[in-house]
Scaffold this motif. Structure first.
Motif, mmCIF file in Angstrom:
data_model
loop_
_atom_site.group_PDB
_atom_site.id
_atom_site.type_symbol
_atom_site.label_atom_id
_atom_site.label_comp_id
_atom_site.label_asym_id
_atom_site.label_seq_id
_atom_site.Cartn_x
_atom_site.Cartn_y
_atom_site.Cartn_z
ATOM 1 N N TYR A 190 0.863 -1.171 0.000
ATOM 2 C CA TYR A 190 0.000 0.000 0.000
ATOM 3 C C TYR A 190 0.903 1.226 0.000
ATOM 4 O O TYR A 190 1.792 1.352 0.831
ATOM 5 C CB TYR A 190 -0.905 0.025 1.234
ATOM 6 N N GLY A 191 0.654 2.130 -0.915
ATOM 7 C CA GLY A 191 1.464 3.332 -0.996
ATOM 8 C C GLY A 191 2.589 3.180 -2.007
ATOM 9 O O GLY A 191 3.167 2.103 -2.192
ATOM 10 N N ILE A 192 2.915 4.285 -2.660
ATOM 11 C CA ILE A 192 3.856 4.233 -3.767
ATOM 12 C C ILE A 192 5.291 3.978 -3.316
ATOM 13 O O ILE A 192 6.096 3.445 -4.073
ATOM 14 C CB ILE A 192 3.755 5.536 -4.603
ATOM 15 N N GLU A 193 5.635 4.318 -2.060
ATOM 16 C CA GLU A 193 6.989 4.041 -1.578
ATOM 17 C C GLU A 193 7.235 2.542 -1.483
ATOM 18 O O GLU A 193 8.240 2.031 -1.970
ATOM 19 C CB GLU A 193 7.203 4.698 -0.212
ATOM 20 N N ARG A 194 6.296 1.815 -0.862
ATOM 21 C CA ARG A 194 6.476 0.370 -0.745
ATOM 22 C C ARG A 194 6.338 -0.298 -2.099
ATOM 23 O O ARG A 194 6.965 -1.334 -2.358
ATOM 24 C CB ARG A 194 5.485 -0.227 0.244
ATOM 25 N N ALA A 195 5.528 0.271 -2.993
ATOM 26 C CA ALA A 195 5.419 -0.284 -4.342
ATOM 27 C C ALA A 195 6.751 -0.163 -5.079
ATOM 28 O O ALA A 195 7.188 -1.089 -5.766
ATOM 29 C CB ALA A 195 4.316 0.434 -5.113
ATOM 30 N N ALA A 196 7.412 0.987 -4.935
ATOM 31 C CA ALA A 196 8.718 1.169 -5.577
ATOM 32 C C ALA A 196 9.709 0.142 -5.065
ATOM 33 O O ALA A 196 10.517 -0.412 -5.831
ATOM 34 C CB ALA A 196 9.224 2.588 -5.321
ATOM 35 N N GLN A 197 9.659 -0.150 -3.775
ATOM 36 C CA GLN A 197 10.551 -1.156 -3.198
ATOM 37 C C GLN A 197 10.181 -2.550 -3.680
ATOM 38 O O GLN A 197 11.052 -3.368 -4.003
ATOM 39 C CB GLN A 197 10.493 -1.096 -1.669
ATOM 40 N N ALA A 198 8.870 -2.836 -3.726
ATOM 41 C CA ALA A 198 8.421 -4.184 -4.081
ATOM 42 C C ALA A 198 8.715 -4.521 -5.538
ATOM 43 O O ALA A 198 9.046 -5.667 -5.857
ATOM 44 C CB ALA A 198 6.923 -4.322 -3.804
ATOM 45 N N TYR A 199 8.597 -3.537 -6.442
ATOM 46 C CA TYR A 199 8.750 -3.816 -7.873
ATOM 47 C C TYR A 199 10.138 -3.481 -8.414
ATOM 48 O O TYR A 199 10.595 -4.128 -9.366
ATOM 49 C CB TYR A 199 7.686 -3.056 -8.677
ATOM 50 N N TYR A 200 10.802 -2.498 -7.803
ATOM 51 C CA TYR A 200 12.092 -2.076 -8.360
ATOM 52 C C TYR A 200 13.219 -2.034 -7.330
ATOM 53 O O TYR A 200 14.353 -1.715 -7.676
ATOM 54 C CB TYR A 200 11.954 -0.712 -9.043
ATOM 55 N N GLY A 201 12.912 -2.336 -6.071
ATOM 56 C CA GLY A 201 13.960 -2.375 -5.066
ATOM 57 C C GLY A 201 14.622 -1.042 -4.809
ATOM 58 O O GLY A 201 15.803 -0.976 -4.476
ATOM 59 N N LYS A 202 13.878 0.042 -4.960
ATOM 60 C CA LYS A 202 14.433 1.378 -4.747
ATOM 61 C C LYS A 202 13.391 2.274 -4.109
ATOM 62 O O LYS A 202 12.189 1.961 -4.115
ATOM 63 C CB LYS A 202 14.908 1.979 -6.070
ATOM 64 N N ASP A 203 13.852 3.394 -3.565
ATOM 65 C CA ASP A 203 12.929 4.389 -3.026
ATOM 66 C C ASP A 203 12.166 5.047 -4.167
ATOM 67 O O ASP A 203 12.657 5.143 -5.304
ATOM 68 C CB ASP A 203 13.686 5.456 -2.236
ATOM 69 N N VAL A 204 10.985 5.554 -3.856
ATOM 70 C CA VAL A 204 10.178 6.191 -4.899
ATOM 71 C C VAL A 204 10.899 7.391 -5.505
ATOM 72 O O VAL A 204 10.733 7.702 -6.683
ATOM 73 C CB VAL A 204 8.802 6.614 -4.318
ATOM 74 N N SER A 205 11.733 8.058 -4.715
ATOM 75 C CA SER A 205 12.454 9.235 -5.214
ATOM 76 C C SER A 205 13.421 8.890 -6.337
ATOM 77 O O SER A 205 13.839 9.773 -7.092
ATOM 78 C CB SER A 205 13.215 9.907 -4.072
ATOM 79 N N ALA A 206 13.775 7.612 -6.458
ATOM 80 C CA ALA A 206 14.733 7.192 -7.492
ATOM 81 C C ALA A 206 14.052 6.666 -8.747
ATOM 82 O O ALA A 206 14.735 6.257 -9.699
ATOM 83 C CB ALA A 206 15.670 6.125 -6.929
ATOM 84 N N LEU A 207 12.728 6.672 -8.809
ATOM 85 C CA LEU A 207 12.017 6.165 -9.986
ATOM 86 C C LEU A 207 12.145 7.128 -11.160
ATOM 87 O O LEU A 207 12.168 8.349 -10.987
ATOM 88 C CB LEU A 207 10.532 5.977 -9.667
#
Length: 651
Positions: A190-207
């Motif tokens: 839930y939330g874009i920060e955990r999604a960034a970690q779950a799908y790309y292994g990075k913080d959302v700021s690095a997308l």
């Protein structure tokens, strides 16, 4: 003649048949105007009486608590859902617009609702369908944050009026931030920060914008667009990702030239295995959670709402080494064929001289055995308590006569080391409850003759230590034990058995007490959390203060005896593995517990062995555990674990 000026001409006069019952166009307009006015009035009343709920859904506010190893890598996460809030300014602008292009491109200009979407919802409801679809981001946020997930007209009305009010009350940025932090992205996130970690292994700021477009596609239905779920999902994800990037170009948020650079789908990483509480992890999490709640002013209710990041003191390499050492020793047990090996428990803990708990072995698996063998409250420490008695004697001296002065003792002070010697108090012999004089009891009934106190510690001779406890005064010994960090509730009865270890400190507390002997008498209460934050903001954590438990001179003498025990004493079995170590064996007269506690450098480790009847919670004899001969000390298995771990942890 009756006044007809205010009479409604219906049925219509002067008309015949069906036409008499058909309303005139004026009547139709009047009726439509009245209905419209009634609708507007009703809407106005509903808008005025609709309040924005003060409490978010627990579903929307629930977040994970994330626990980290001492090196900052993730250890575990707890909570009903996988959420972690981030400020909107940490989400790249193009990633925000990827979401808006996919879900609500007019977000910054609309009033919080979509009239076309509402009309479609009414139509679908009238046609027997549901009301899903056509919602703005504000409406979606309201649905997730404040309402239930039912698709009915009543819920849709609530959603609409709350959205209108929320749009006037909160800024667009606040609404978008809330939406991004509670939306479901799949993979438990839930939330874009955990999604960034779950799908790309990075913080959302690095997308980048391409990765953001894929994550935006998941908002349409994560179960349909996660490529890991199969080829059909992968094809849908690629199509949706491409459409979102094209849409960004169309609304002017991505240039055609930049769009041309993104021709390859940003494949997310494989679904990672869940980080659970199995193995030793659950014991570590329990320790850290307990410390955080009691030392960071976090109530259990607040902790359950989540959002906390707990940075622990546990060192993963040491945890691995300790677990391997215990499990290796456990392979020698055969409970299926050897009754003595049934109900056997092992617990261990490593503590640094500054109080940091570095590693814990709590049991075979937290999910199979919830209670922590390293944090027990019912296992007597036995003769591993003798260094504390020795420290009390060196620090406080002894009293041989009731009104006599206290006299100092030192390492060379001699005591009678024979078995069965009568125990004396300043008032005379100590009479036991059975009406007999209490006597010393050495392991194996061995007579040692006149020996020094240092030799008694090195060779683990019970008699002199028992008598030393009586001479110091059991209350004074207790005070030294408390100064060294043992808890009052773990203290045993003040009888002659007290000096032989009838107290029941945990492995964590006993290891911490031994750290003082290598740190010039200074010690710090054990702690498992170095820092805590909540959604990125620091949460103050109370840290224990270092205290002078015993004098440097006393610590040095105890340290010398414990090194001597390894060099040529009762602990010499560990000498080959750890020649520079210091430590003490521990056993009880009832043979219900075996210990080894020792240290090398600035880390002390305690290992406990015991058998426990889980029905009665009574301790069982250790004789024959692991196929050992009757003469094998109960400390043999713990000493082997300590040696293997301490040697391995250095590499």
């Amino acid at each position: 003649m009756p006044d007809r000026r205010h009479r409604i001409d219906y049925p219509r006069a002067g008309r015949r048949g069906v036409r008499r019952w058909l309303p005139s166009w004026r009547q139709v307009l009047l009726l439509a105007g009245g209905a419209f006015g009634l609708l507007v009035a009703t809407a106005g009343v509903m808008y005025a009486t609709t309040d924005i709920p003060t409490d978010l859904n627990s579903f929307a506010t629930q977040q994970n608590n994330v626990f980290y190893w001492a090196d900052g890598t993730e250890m575990a996460r707890t909570g009903l859902v996988n959420r972690q809030d981030v400020p909107l300014d940490e989400v790249p602008g193009q990633v925000q617009w990827a979401v808006l292009a996919a879900e609500n491109e007019t977000f910054y200009s609309d009033p919080g609702i979509s009239f076309q979407g509402i009309a479609r919802a009414v139509y679908r409801m009238g046609a027997g369908g549901d009301t899903q679809g056509g919602s703005t981001i504000t409406q979606q946020y309201v649905k997730n944050a404040y309402l239930n997930q039912r698709q009915d007209f009543s819920r849709k009305l609530d959603e609409m009026f709350i959205a209108l009010k929320l749009d006037r009350q909160d800024s667009k940025e606040e609404i978008l931030s809330g939406y991004l932090n509670i939306s479901w992205f799949g993979r438990g996130s839930y939330g874009i920060e955990r999604a960034a970690q779950a799908y790309y292994g990075k913080d959302v700021s690095a997308l980048d914008v391409s990765e953001g477009a894929f994550l935006a596609s998941l908002l349409k239905g994560a179960s349909l667009y996660d490529p890991a779920a199969g080829p059909e999902n992968h094809a849908r994800a690629v199509e949706r990702w491409s459409w979102i990037l094209d849409r960004m170009v169309k609304i002017g948020k991505l240039s055609a030239a930049d769009r041309a650079e993104y021709t390859r789908f940003p494949e997310p990483k494989p679904v990672p295995p869940l980080v659970g509480l199995n193995g030793q992890t659950g014991y570590l999490v329990d320790l850290a959670k307990g410390y955080a709640q009691s030392h960071a002013d976090i109530s259990p209710a607040r902790f359950d709402l989540g959002g906390y990041q707990i940075y622990t003191t546990f060192e993963k390499p040491r945890e691995t080494a300790l677990t391997e050492a215990v499990e290796s020793a456990g392979k020698k047990l055969d409970p299926d064929h050897r009754p003595a090996d049934q109900n056997v428990h092992l617990g261990a803990a490593s503590v640094a001289t500054d109080g940091r708990i570095l590693a814990v072995y709590g049991g075979p698996d937290y999910l199979k055995q919830g209670f922590d063998n390293a944090n027990t409250v019912n296992v007597p420490v036995g003769s591993a308590f003798s260094p504390l008695v020795y420290a009390a004697g060196l620090g406080q001296g002894v009293q041989h006569e009731r009104d006599g002065s206290r006299t100092p003792v030192g390492p060379a002070t001699k005591y009678d080391g024979d078995d069965g010697v009568e125990l004396e108090t300043p008032e005379g012999p100590y009479w036991a409850r059975d009406g007999k004089k209490a006597r010393t009891a050495n392991d194996g009934g061995r007579n040692w003759g006149s020996i020094t106190l240092r030799t008694a510690v090195e060779q683990s001779v019970n008699g002199p230590i028992q008598q030393l406890g009586m001479d110091v005064g059991l209350g004074n010994v207790r005070r030294t034990a408390l100064d060294l960090g043992l808890l009052p509730e773990s203290m045993g009865d003040l009888t002659p058995a007290y000096a032989l270890g009838n107290s029941t400190p945990s492995a964590i507390r006993l290891a911490d007490a031994y750290t003082a002997f290598d740190a010039r008498g200074r010690r710090t209460d054990p702690y498992s959390v170095s820092s805590v934050s909540h959604n990125g903001g620091d949460v103050p954590v109370e840290k224990p203060q270092t205290v002078q438990a015993v004098t440097p001179a006393v610590a040095a003498e105890v340290d010398a005896a414990l090194h001597g025990a390894v060099k040529d004493g009762a602990s010499k079995d560990v000498r080959q593995a750890v020649p520079d170590g210091a430590g003490k064996t521990g056993a009880t007269q009832e043979r219900t517990a075996g210990w080894y506690v020792g240290y090398r450098g600035d880390v002390a480790t305690a290992v406990a062995l015991f058998r426990l009847d889980l029905k009665t919670l009574e301790l069982l004899p250790l004789a024959g555990v692991g196929g050992a001969a009757p003469s094998t000390p109960d400390s043999a298995i713990p000493a082997g674990i300590w040696a293997a771990y301490t040697k391995g942890a250095a590499h």
